[in-house]
Design an enzyme around this catalytic site. Structure first.
Site, mmCIF file in Angstrom:
data_model
loop_
_atom_site.group_PDB
_atom_site.id
_atom_site.type_symbol
_atom_site.label_atom_id
_atom_site.label_comp_id
_atom_site.label_asym_id
_atom_site.label_seq_id
_atom_site.Cartn_x
_atom_site.Cartn_y
_atom_site.Cartn_z
ATOM 1 N N ILE A 83 0.909 -1.150 0.000
ATOM 2 C CA ILE A 83 0.000 0.000 0.000
ATOM 3 C C ILE A 83 0.942 1.192 0.000
ATOM 4 O O ILE A 83 1.587 1.485 0.999
ATOM 5 C CB ILE A 83 -0.943 0.047 1.226
ATOM 6 C CG1 ILE A 83 -1.952 -1.099 1.196
ATOM 7 C CG2 ILE A 83 -1.687 1.397 1.242
ATOM 8 C CD1 ILE A 83 -2.942 -1.093 2.366
ATOM 9 N N TYR A 84 1.074 1.822 -1.141
ATOM 10 C CA TYR A 84 1.976 2.957 -1.306
ATOM 11 C C TYR A 84 1.141 4.200 -1.573
ATOM 12 O O TYR A 84 0.310 4.211 -2.488
ATOM 13 C CB TYR A 84 2.920 2.737 -2.486
ATOM 14 C CG TYR A 84 4.002 1.701 -2.286
ATOM 15 C CD1 TYR A 84 4.197 1.042 -1.083
ATOM 16 C CD2 TYR A 84 4.853 1.389 -3.331
ATOM 17 C CE1 TYR A 84 5.205 0.100 -0.926
ATOM 18 C CE2 TYR A 84 5.868 0.449 -3.181
ATOM 19 C CZ TYR A 84 6.034 -0.188 -1.979
ATOM 20 O OH TYR A 84 7.038 -1.115 -1.826
ATOM 21 N N GLY A 144 -4.669 5.711 2.026
ATOM 22 C CA GLY A 144 -4.244 4.393 2.497
ATOM 23 C C GLY A 144 -5.403 3.593 3.044
ATOM 24 O O GLY A 144 -5.516 2.382 2.805
ATOM 25 N N ASN A 194 9.163 1.162 10.723
ATOM 26 C CA ASN A 194 8.137 2.015 10.117
ATOM 27 C C ASN A 194 6.935 2.090 11.068
ATOM 28 O O ASN A 194 5.894 1.489 10.823
ATOM 29 C CB ASN A 194 7.729 1.460 8.745
ATOM 30 C CG ASN A 194 6.849 2.413 7.960
ATOM 31 O OD1 ASN A 194 6.337 3.395 8.483
ATOM 32 N ND2 ASN A 194 6.646 2.107 6.695
ATOM 33 N N TYR A 200 -1.799 -0.415 10.555
ATOM 34 C CA TYR A 200 -2.297 -1.790 10.461
ATOM 35 C C TYR A 200 -2.891 -2.266 11.784
ATOM 36 O O TYR A 200 -3.925 -2.943 11.791
ATOM 37 C CB TYR A 200 -1.198 -2.734 9.959
ATOM 38 C CG TYR A 200 -0.833 -2.445 8.523
ATOM 39 C CD1 TYR A 200 -1.794 -2.517 7.515
ATOM 40 C CD2 TYR A 200 0.456 -2.065 8.168
ATOM 41 C CE1 TYR A 200 -1.478 -2.220 6.198
ATOM 42 C CE2 TYR A 200 0.778 -1.771 6.850
ATOM 43 C CZ TYR A 200 -0.193 -1.858 5.872
ATOM 44 O OH TYR A 200 0.118 -1.561 4.565
ATOM 45 N N LYS A 229 -4.380 -0.391 13.950
ATOM 46 C CA LYS A 229 -5.667 0.303 14.031
ATOM 47 C C LYS A 229 -6.731 -0.447 13.215
ATOM 48 O O LYS A 229 -7.915 -0.437 13.560
ATOM 49 C CB LYS A 229 -5.504 1.736 13.513
ATOM 50 C CG LYS A 229 -6.771 2.565 13.528
ATOM 51 C CD LYS A 229 -6.557 3.893 12.844
ATOM 52 C CE LYS A 229 -6.657 3.671 11.376
ATOM 53 N NZ LYS A 229 -6.908 4.748 10.503
#
Length: 172
Positions: free
Chosen positions: A97-98, A109, A136, A143, A145
């Protein structure tokens, strides 16, 4: 943000995927890696041949987030043998997911993640999984969340540097 749309990508979108992939990866990770490792990774992962193979693979799905006519992010999903780790047939991997830095905090996102969840539910997958760099925290928090929990670790090759990814999954 004007109008955001998520559209499935095809081999015709190679240039767009390449541009957004290189740009977002560089924006996110250049400060944490050597110039040499960054250059090698970008060339190895986003060259025409590599992306053509990935976009043609029936076990990989790409979706591009468009703000009006500008690409602002993309999603790559893998099932079966396309997964970066062999888990099982009921798994769907979120490999990427960029999102462009300019669009962080604007729900791009989240919308791409929701597309991944929709695809997983349509395919009757048991769970979604991904690998996220241990350094990161923004992505890890995102993620968590969304209900992902760490379950293992694996090595991610960044140029010549071996980095640790936390493997996370969400049961569906």
């Amino acid at each position: 943000m004007e109008y955001l749309q998520i559209r499935k990508a095809t081999t015709k979108d190679l240039g767009t995927v390449q541009l957004i992939g290189r740009e977002t990866f560089f924006e996110t990770f250049a400060d944490s890696n050597t110039e040499e490792d960054m250059k090698k990774y970008l060339e190895d992962s986003f060259n025409d041949d590599q992306l053509s193979v990935e976009l043609s693979n029936p076990d990989s799905l790409f979706y591009i987030a468009w703000e009006d006519e500008s690409p602002v992010g993309y999603l790559k999903l893998n099932k079966g043998n396309a997964q970066t780790e062999t888990l099982d047939e009921m798994a769907l991997e979120i490999e990427r997911i960029y999102v462009k830095t300019s669009h962080h905090g604007k729900k791009v996102g989240q919308l791409l993640y929701e597309k991944a969840l929709e695809v997983a539910q349509q395919q009757h997958n048991s769970y979604l999984w991904l690998g996220v760099w241990e350094k990161n925290p923004r992505a890890i928090k995102f993620y968590e969340k969304n209900g992902f929990k760490a379950f293992d670790k694996h090595i991610f090759k960044m140029g010549n540097d071996e980095q640790v990814d936390i493997m996370m999954k969400k049961e569906l």
